[in-house]
Scaffold this active site. Structure first.
Site, PDB file in Angstrom:
ATOM      1  N   GLU A   1      64.458  71.283  32.488  1.00 19.12           N
ATOM      2  CA  GLU A   1      65.786  70.936  31.970  1.00 19.12           C
ATOM      3  C   GLU A   1      66.747  72.114  32.022  1.00 19.12           C
ATOM      4  O   GLU A   1      67.948  71.937  32.118  1.00 19.12           O
ATOM      5  CB  GLU A   1      65.665  70.479  30.502  1.00 19.12           C
TER       6      GLU A   1
ATOM      7  N   HIS B   1      38.913  70.606  41.038  1.00 15.22           N
ATOM      8  CA  HIS B   1      38.243  69.524  41.752  1.00 15.22           C
ATOM      9  C   HIS B   1      39.194  68.382  42.066  1.00 15.22           C
ATOM     10  O   HIS B   1      38.754  67.281  42.368  1.00 15.22           O
ATOM     11  CB  HIS B   1      37.047  69.037  40.920  1.00 15.22           C
TER      12      HIS B   1
ATOM     13  N   LYS C   1      71.309  58.958  28.379  1.00 14.53           N
ATOM     14  CA  LYS C   1      71.481  58.521  26.984  1.00 14.53           C
ATOM     15  C   LYS C   1      72.693  57.584  26.882  1.00 14.53           C
ATOM     16  O   LYS C   1      72.646  56.550  26.208  1.00 14.53           O
ATOM     17  CB  LYS C   1      71.691  59.729  26.060  1.00 14.53           C
TER      18      LYS C   1
HETATM   19  O1  PA5 Z   1      66.286  69.620  25.294  1.00 17.24           O
HETATM   20  C1  PA5 Z   1      67.084  68.708  25.154  1.00 17.24           C
HETATM   21  O2  PA5 Z   1      68.286  68.918  24.981  1.00 17.24           O
HETATM   22  C2  PA5 Z   1      66.639  67.232  25.119  1.00 17.24           C
HETATM   23  O3  PA5 Z   1      65.384  67.039  25.629  1.00 17.24           O
HETATM   24  C3  PA5 Z   1      66.673  66.758  23.681  1.00 17.24           C
HETATM   25  O4  PA5 Z   1      65.811  67.568  22.937  1.00 17.24           O
HETATM   26  C4  PA5 Z   1      66.241  65.313  23.539  1.00 17.24           C
HETATM   27  O5  PA5 Z   1      67.034  64.489  24.341  1.00 17.24           O
HETATM   28  C5  PA5 Z   1      66.359  64.855  22.089  1.00 17.24           C
HETATM   29  O6  PA5 Z   1      67.653  65.033  21.623  1.00 17.24           O
HETATM   30  P1  PA5 Z   1      67.963  65.069  20.097  1.00 17.24           P
HETATM   31  O7  PA5 Z   1      67.229  66.209  19.502  1.00 17.24           O
HETATM   32  O8  PA5 Z   1      69.441  65.209  19.998  1.00 17.24           O
HETATM   33  O9  PA5 Z   1      67.469  63.773  19.528  1.00 17.24           O
END
Ligand code: PA5
Length: 437
Positions: free
Chosen positions: A292, A313, A427
């Site tokens: 990410e 393996h 989202k």
């Molecule tokens: O790292 C990130 O920004 C995302 O993976 C969020 O952690 C994830 O979408 C969850 O978001 P939130 O903590 O706002 O619920």
């Protein structure tokens, strides 16, 4: 393991010997250029620390937030049989990774993580109520930085409904909320039921939040030493910020190695390969951090997490003879002499004298060395991280190392390691599809 020299400048035992030598190493001049650039990124990091603009750097030395979390941890589990952590992505993977430190027990874990909103799995969790079992003895720690993530909200609201259905009157006793200090659906829920709330630091993204209350409240519920986790992280931070040159920083050297390979077009994949079952859980957290943070603007490398020895393996053939565009990080613990041993007489009788008197730990140790050497000899760069002790200090140090390495790598690649527009787009679409009639 390790059979090579570790970096004496790091609180961690990290060796780049099998990555910076041999056929798989990036050309020296390319690595040197990346390291020099990493030096500039370290200067930027120092600037961030001095100005206080990068909140992550302040987290290891904070104490105020821990006091509140510790006070909550002493009360919220009282009378409960289970603490269920609800959250997804960065709001869950850090806490899950910290289960690497939980003591082995034959009992069901007290702290559970429910991140994937699979309807059947979640129904199974809530069904405890129908069976008259123990949802009435479950405390939910609900974590969402934004406070508006559909997966988490769906779980939270259906958990509340299940508690009510089971006849629970004091709903607030069953919830603790961690979210940013601004109006959001989750904060509104907390206020509506009167549940205790901890603030998610606004300047720390989900995937960098493991050492905030997001990871540390679940850690405290697992009876882990949150202060030692932060101490380990601080040790790596100090070593990084105080390095006289990038050569003296394990973080800068690690990022430079990745960048140099990327410059050569040889970093399509990065592979984390722990040789211990208990370390495998770290892979999920590290994968999100790397993917990410760095997968954007048409750049990035795919993080893959495998497990040793078993994946020797299944994957090693590809890793040795496939496209050759991966960097391997093999992680080992002190496994020599550990576990059941092979009776010598029978081993000799059936023609496997090399196993006589050896433990399973001896086998795992030999296999980790064998894999590292196989990859190295075939021109695949290998970094080795050895963890003699898997304790809070070491895990905190390792996590800070990975977070800083990712940030520095982002600087070297020219991408923003702190945003996630791809996650946000999905989202928005999810909410749109759900709103359709
Ligand atoms: O790292 C990130 O920004 C995302 O993976 C969020 O952690 C994830 O979408 C969850 O978001 P939130 O903590 O706002 O619920």
């Amino acid at each position: 393991m390790p059979d090579s020299k570790s970096d004496p400048k790091s609180p961690l035992n990290i060796s780049l010997d099998l990555a910076l030598s041999g056929k798989g190493a990036p050309p020296q001049a390319v690595y040197d250029a990346s390291l020099a650039k990493a030096g500039q990124a370290l200067d930027w990091l120092r600037g961030q620390q001095q100005s206080g603009s990068l909140e992550l750097l302040q987290i290891p030395s904070r104490t105020d937030d821990l006091k509140k979390a510790e006070a909550l941890a002493r009360t919220i589990g009282k009378g409960m049989k289970t603490v269920a952590v609800l959250g997804i992505g960065g709001s869950s993977l850090g806490g899950q990774a910290l289960t690497v430190l939980s003591k082995k027990s034959t009992k069901r874990a007290f702290v559970e993580f429910h991140d994937n909103p699979d309807p059947l799995s979640w129904r199974g969790v809530l069904k405890r109520v129908d069976k008259g079992l123990d949802i009435t003895k479950t405390h939910f720690i609900c974590i969402s930085k934004s406070g508006g993530t559909a997966e988490t909200l769906s779980q939270v609201l259906s958990a509340e409904a299940a508690l009510k259905k089971a006849g629970v009157k004091n709903i607030k006793k069953h919830f603790t909320i961690i979210t940013e200090p601004h109006k959001s659906p989750l904060r509104d829920f907390a206020e509506a039921i009167g549940a205790p709330t901890l603030d998610h630091p606004t300047g720390v993204g989900g995937r960098y939040s493991v050492l905030t209350v997001v990871g540390l409240l679940p850690a405290l519920m697992m009876k882990l030493d949150a202060k030692a986790l932060r101490k380990g992280a601080q040790a790596v931070l100090d070593q990084t910020l105080n390095a006289k040159s990038p050569q003296d920083s394990a973080v800068a050297r690690g990022a430079a190695l990745h960048h140099a390979l990327a410059q050569e077009g040889r970093l399509a994949t990065v592979i984390l390969w722990p040789y211990a079952d208990k370390l495998a859980i770290l892979g999920g957290w590290w994968r999100q951090l790397w993917a990410e943070s760095l997968g954007k603007d048409g750049k990035g490398s795919t993080p893959v997490s495998v497990l040793g020895p078993v994946d020797q393996h299944s994957q090693l053939q590809l890793f040795r003879d496939g496209p050759g565009n991966a960097l391997f990080t093999i992680m080992t613990v002190d496994s020599k002499g550990q576990g059941a041993s092979v009776p010598a007489a029978r081993a000799k009788q059936i023609g496997v004298p090399y196993l006589a008197g050896k433990t399973l730990g001896d086998l795992v140790d030999a296999e980790a060395r064998a894999t590292a050497q196989t990859l190295f000899k075939n021109g695949r760069p290998v970094r080795v991280i050895h963890m003699p002790k898997v304790d809070e200090f070491e895990v905190g140090a390792l996590m800070m190392h990975f977070m800083l390495e990712t940030i520095i790598m982002g600087r070297l690649m020219g991408v923003d390691p702190f945003d996630q527009p791809g996650v946000e787009e999905a989202k928005v679409l999810t909410r749109q599809y759900l709103a359709e009639k």
